[in-house]
Design a protein around this motif. Structure first.
Motif, PDB file in Angstrom:
ATOM      1  N   ALA A   1      33.857  35.063  -0.679  1.00  0.00           N
ATOM      2  CA  ALA A   1      33.740  33.483  -1.061  1.00  0.00           C
ATOM      3  C   ALA A   1      32.219  32.728  -1.995  1.00  0.00           C
ATOM      4  O   ALA A   1      32.140  31.866  -1.923  1.00  0.00           O
ATOM      5  N   THR A   2      31.487  33.887  -1.431  1.00  0.00           N
ATOM      6  CA  THR A   2      29.988  32.811  -2.480  1.00  0.00           C
ATOM      7  C   THR A   2      30.172  33.326  -3.890  1.00  0.00           C
ATOM      8  O   THR A   2      29.917  32.058  -4.266  1.00  0.00           O
ATOM      9  N   ILE A   3      31.016  34.432  -4.126  1.00  0.00           N
ATOM     10  CA  ILE A   3      31.356  34.537  -5.793  1.00  0.00           C
ATOM     11  C   ILE A   3      32.377  33.224  -6.054  1.00  0.00           C
ATOM     12  O   ILE A   3      31.877  32.599  -7.010  1.00  0.00           O
ATOM     13  N   PHE A   4      32.898  32.992  -5.443  1.00  0.00           N
ATOM     14  CA  PHE A   4      34.159  31.842  -5.843  1.00  0.00           C
ATOM     15  C   PHE A   4      33.315  30.491  -5.222  1.00  0.00           C
ATOM     16  O   PHE A   4      33.602  29.780  -6.019  1.00  0.00           O
ATOM     17  N   PHE A   5      32.228  30.455  -5.106  1.00  0.00           N
ATOM     18  CA  PHE A   5      31.415  29.172  -5.085  1.00  0.00           C
ATOM     19  C   PHE A   5      31.272  29.029  -6.880  1.00  0.00           C
ATOM     20  O   PHE A   5      30.856  28.580  -6.521  1.00  0.00           O
ATOM     21  N   GLN A   6      30.390  30.286  -6.188  1.00  0.00           N
ATOM     22  CA  GLN A   6      29.244  30.490  -7.898  1.00  0.00           C
ATOM     23  C   GLN A   6      30.345  30.114  -9.117  1.00  0.00           C
ATOM     24  O   GLN A   6      30.418  29.473  -9.801  1.00  0.00           O
ATOM     25  N   LEU A   7      31.579  30.179  -9.238  1.00  0.00           N
ATOM     26  CA  LEU A   7      32.440  30.410 -10.329  1.00  0.00           C
ATOM     27  C   LEU A   7      32.665  29.238 -10.052  1.00  0.00           C
ATOM     28  O   LEU A   7      32.850  28.480 -11.333  1.00  0.00           O
ATOM     29  N   VAL A   8      33.144  28.511  -9.269  1.00  0.00           N
ATOM     30  CA  VAL A   8      33.066  27.086  -9.243  1.00  0.00           C
ATOM     31  C   VAL A   8      32.402  26.392  -9.660  1.00  0.00           C
ATOM     32  O   VAL A   8      32.713  25.652 -10.136  1.00  0.00           O
ATOM     33  N   SER A   9      31.297  26.562  -8.875  1.00  0.00           N
ATOM     34  CA  SER A   9      29.787  25.488 -10.112  1.00  0.00           C
ATOM     35  C   SER A   9      29.574  25.770 -10.784  1.00  0.00           C
ATOM     36  O   SER A   9      29.237  24.605 -11.972  1.00  0.00           O
ATOM     37  N   ALA A  10      30.111  27.411 -11.432  1.00  0.00           N
ATOM     38  CA  ALA A  10      29.640  27.217 -12.803  1.00  0.00           C
ATOM     39  C   ALA A  10      30.973  26.908 -13.808  1.00  0.00           C
ATOM     40  O   ALA A  10      30.399  26.555 -15.324  1.00  0.00           O
ATOM     41  N   ARG A  11      31.572  26.021 -13.109  1.00  0.00           N
ATOM     42  CA  ARG A  11      32.431  25.673 -14.730  1.00  0.00           C
ATOM     43  C   ARG A  11      32.840  24.080 -14.067  1.00  0.00           C
ATOM     44  O   ARG A  11      33.008  23.668 -14.588  1.00  0.00           O
ATOM     45  N   TYR A  12      31.823  23.742 -13.218  1.00  0.00           N
ATOM     46  CA  TYR A  12      31.837  22.360 -12.639  1.00  0.00           C
ATOM     47  C   TYR A  12      31.393  21.773 -14.024  1.00  0.00           C
ATOM     48  O   TYR A  12      30.102  22.181 -14.656  1.00  0.00           O
TER      49      TYR A  12
ATOM     50  N   ARG B   1      42.630  15.533   4.898  1.00  0.00           N
ATOM     51  CA  ARG B   1      42.285  14.319   4.196  1.00  0.00           C
ATOM     52  C   ARG B   1      40.749  14.266   5.402  1.00  0.00           C
ATOM     53  O   ARG B   1      39.915  13.790   4.519  1.00  0.00           O
ATOM     54  N   SER B   2      40.714  14.620   6.032  1.00  0.00           N
ATOM     55  CA  SER B   2      39.477  14.944   7.388  1.00  0.00           C
ATOM     56  C   SER B   2      39.041  15.484   6.871  1.00  0.00           C
ATOM     57  O   SER B   2      37.370  14.645   6.572  1.00  0.00           O
ATOM     58  N   LEU B   3      38.790  16.730   7.066  1.00  0.00           N
ATOM     59  CA  LEU B   3      37.940  17.298   5.886  1.00  0.00           C
ATOM     60  C   LEU B   3      37.294  17.141   4.359  1.00  0.00           C
ATOM     61  O   LEU B   3      36.044  16.758   4.291  1.00  0.00           O
ATOM     62  N   ALA B   4      38.082  16.360   3.330  1.00  0.00           N
ATOM     63  CA  ALA B   4      37.840  15.818   2.249  1.00  0.00           C
ATOM     64  C   ALA B   4      37.160  15.356   2.358  1.00  0.00           C
ATOM     65  O   ALA B   4      36.033  14.803   1.528  1.00  0.00           O
ATOM     66  N   SER B   5      37.336  13.906   3.209  1.00  0.00           N
ATOM     67  CA  SER B   5      36.650  13.183   4.358  1.00  0.00           C
ATOM     68  C   SER B   5      35.132  12.910   4.225  1.00  0.00           C
ATOM     69  O   SER B   5      34.477  12.280   3.767  1.00  0.00           O
ATOM     70  N   ASP B   6      34.739  14.392   4.826  1.00  0.00           N
ATOM     71  CA  ASP B   6      33.664  14.201   5.428  1.00  0.00           C
ATOM     72  C   ASP B   6      33.216  15.047   3.940  1.00  0.00           C
ATOM     73  O   ASP B   6      31.296  15.631   4.008  1.00  0.00           O
ATOM     74  N   SER B   7      33.446  16.293   3.157  1.00  0.00           N
ATOM     75  CA  SER B   7      33.268  16.728   2.819  1.00  0.00           C
ATOM     76  C   SER B   7      32.684  16.389   0.885  1.00  0.00           C
ATOM     77  O   SER B   7      31.521  16.373   0.240  1.00  0.00           O
ATOM     78  N   VAL B   8      33.456  15.193   0.577  1.00  0.00           N
ATOM     79  CA  VAL B   8      33.259  14.567  -1.230  1.00  0.00           C
ATOM     80  C   VAL B   8      32.366  13.284  -0.032  1.00  0.00           C
ATOM     81  O   VAL B   8      32.863  12.824   0.488  1.00  0.00           O
TER      82      VAL B   8
ATOM     83  N   ASP C   1      34.166  20.176  -2.719  1.00  0.00           N
ATOM     84  CA  ASP C   1      33.210  19.419  -3.230  1.00  0.00           C
ATOM     85  C   ASP C   1      32.962  19.891  -4.744  1.00  0.00           C
ATOM     86  O   ASP C   1      33.141  18.242  -5.573  1.00  0.00           O
ATOM     87  N   ARG C   2      32.960  20.379  -5.060  1.00  0.00           N
ATOM     88  CA  ARG C   2      32.640  20.731  -6.655  1.00  0.00           C
ATOM     89  C   ARG C   2      33.790  20.898  -7.488  1.00  0.00           C
ATOM     90  O   ARG C   2      34.431  19.770  -8.430  1.00  0.00           O
ATOM     91  N   LEU C   3      35.187  21.324  -6.544  1.00  0.00           N
ATOM     92  CA  LEU C   3      36.176  21.287  -6.762  1.00  0.00           C
ATOM     93  C   LEU C   3      37.086  19.991  -7.445  1.00  0.00           C
ATOM     94  O   LEU C   3      37.608  19.947  -8.309  1.00  0.00           O
ATOM     95  N   LEU C   4      37.407  18.844  -6.103  1.00  0.00           N
ATOM     96  CA  LEU C   4      37.479  17.395  -6.643  1.00  0.00           C
ATOM     97  C   LEU C   4      37.392  16.814  -6.539  1.00  0.00           C
ATOM     98  O   LEU C   4      37.643  15.510  -6.942  1.00  0.00           O
ATOM     99  N   HIS C   5      35.822  16.939  -7.523  1.00  0.00           N
ATOM    100  CA  HIS C   5      34.699  15.323  -8.018  1.00  0.00           C
ATOM    101  C   HIS C   5      35.456  15.482  -9.237  1.00  0.00           C
ATOM    102  O   HIS C   5      35.745  13.520  -9.316  1.00  0.00           O
ATOM    103  N   HIS C   6      36.476  16.295  -9.886  1.00  0.00           N
ATOM    104  CA  HIS C   6      36.691  15.810 -11.255  1.00  0.00           C
ATOM    105  C   HIS C   6      38.251  16.040 -11.148  1.00  0.00           C
ATOM    106  O   HIS C   6      37.766  17.552 -11.312  1.00  0.00           O
ATOM    107  N   SER C   7      39.839  15.687 -10.169  1.00  0.00           N
ATOM    108  CA  SER C   7      40.496  16.792 -10.453  1.00  0.00           C
ATOM    109  C   SER C   7      41.284  15.833 -10.305  1.00  0.00           C
ATOM    110  O   SER C   7      42.086  15.389  -9.467  1.00  0.00           O
ATOM    111  N   THR C   8      43.214  16.246  -9.938  1.00  0.00           N
ATOM    112  CA  THR C   8      43.494  15.910  -9.611  1.00  0.00           C
ATOM    113  C   THR C   8      44.656  17.030  -9.093  1.00  0.00           C
ATOM    114  O   THR C   8      44.454  17.965  -8.823  1.00  0.00           O
TER     115      THR C   8
END
Lengths: 176, 116
Positions: free
Chosen positions: A65-76, A147-154, A107-114
């Motif tokens: 999970a930590t590595i996954f987060f690092q990767l998503v952050s680095a590609r952000y 939706r509720s999680l997304a609106s909490d997080s973003v 958060d990072r994944l959905l900031h610019h996303s479809t």
């Protein structure tokens, strides 16, 4: 559709890489234990498109999970990710072991996303459904949670920018 | 003394123009029949090499990508998934999202075509 999009990208001269979430976590986990995570990470940072398949079929451990987060952050804001998952956003906490890291990733994944919800029937179950043997899948509850999680997080400002410059209402459409 | 064809083949090999080398006799034969202009002949000669290189390059890129299979958009059965929005698909196919480093998340139960 993930492969078709990545294939199209390659045809237009861009680099792409395909891997399942499970293999990705296993590969980078090994690299971490051998002290060469940064170098190995480059394999997944270099291509303009990274397809991460089957997120959620198997839960990731803490390191994964930590590595996954690092990767998503680095590609952000540097390179696109095409991600496929059988779990709606509300259930991502269970994939990554805790909801804090899941929220940070989303958060990072959905900031610019479809987001595209494919709700059509399974190719494999199609014929059985026709015979009324299998009830249609109910996803509404899971999506409300998403939706509720997304609106909490973003943060609200971030939500304005989703879905390739389309309006927030259109972006929501893609979620519903 | 080598024949002109032999000298040409040596030169093409030295330059690494393999596609032209492989098709040289064919190209020359066609040219003597059709009598194209010098520019047209050169164009045909070099296009054949450019095309071959592009194909090789794409094949290498596709291999590097580690796809579990190769499926193009043309092969994707959109009729089967009425939940997909055609306008959104066109937008994605334009690949603008890649140039904006934006992400695409495909959600859904197994077997609906997320991976394809």
């Amino acid at each position: 559709m993930s492969v078709a999009l990545a294939e199209e990208a390659i045809r237009s001269g861009l680099g792409a890489y395909f891997i399942t979430a499970h293999d990705l976590a296993a590969d980078l986990g090994r690299a971490y234990r051998e002290g060469r995570l940064d170098r190995r990470m480059r394999v997944y940072l270099a291509p303009k498109i990274l397809v991460i398949d089957e997120v959620g079929y198997l839960p990731l451990d803490d390191l994964g999970a930590t590595i996954f987060f690092q990767l998503v952050s680095a590609r952000y804001e540097r390179g696109s990710i095409i991600l496929t998952s059988n779990k709606s956003y509300g259930d991502w906490g269970s994939i990554f072991g805790d909801s804090i890291i899941a929220t940070a990733i989303l958060d990072r994944l959905l900031h610019h996303s479809t987001t595209i919800n494919i709700r059509g029937e399974s190719y494999r179950l199609k014929d059985r459904r026709k015979a009324d043997l299998v009830p249609p899948r109910g996803q509404e509850g899971a999506e409300a949670a998403a939706r509720s999680l997304a609106s909490d997080s973003v943060p609200p400002k971030a939500r304005q920018k989703t879905a390739l410059g389309s309006t927030p209402s259109e972006a929501k459409e893609a979620h519903s | 003394m080598n024949t002109p064809i032999e000298r040409l083949q040596t030169a093409l090999e030295a330059l690494g123009l393999k596609a032209v080398e492989a098709r040289l006799e064919n190209l020359l034969e066609q040219a003597s029949k059709k009598e194209p202009s010098y520019a047209d002949f050169l164009d045909e000669l070099l296009s054949c090499e450019v095309e071959a290189r592009r194909t090789r390059y794409l094949r290498a890129r596709l291999q590097l990508a580690h796809f579990p299979f190769v499926k193009t958009f043309e092969q994707f059965d959109f009729g089967f998934q009425p939940s997909l929005d055609e306008r959104q698909m066109r937008e994605l196919r334009s690949l603008r999202f890649i140039h904006e480093a934006s992400n695409v998340i495909l959600l859904g139960p197994p077997g609906v075509g997320k991976r394809i």
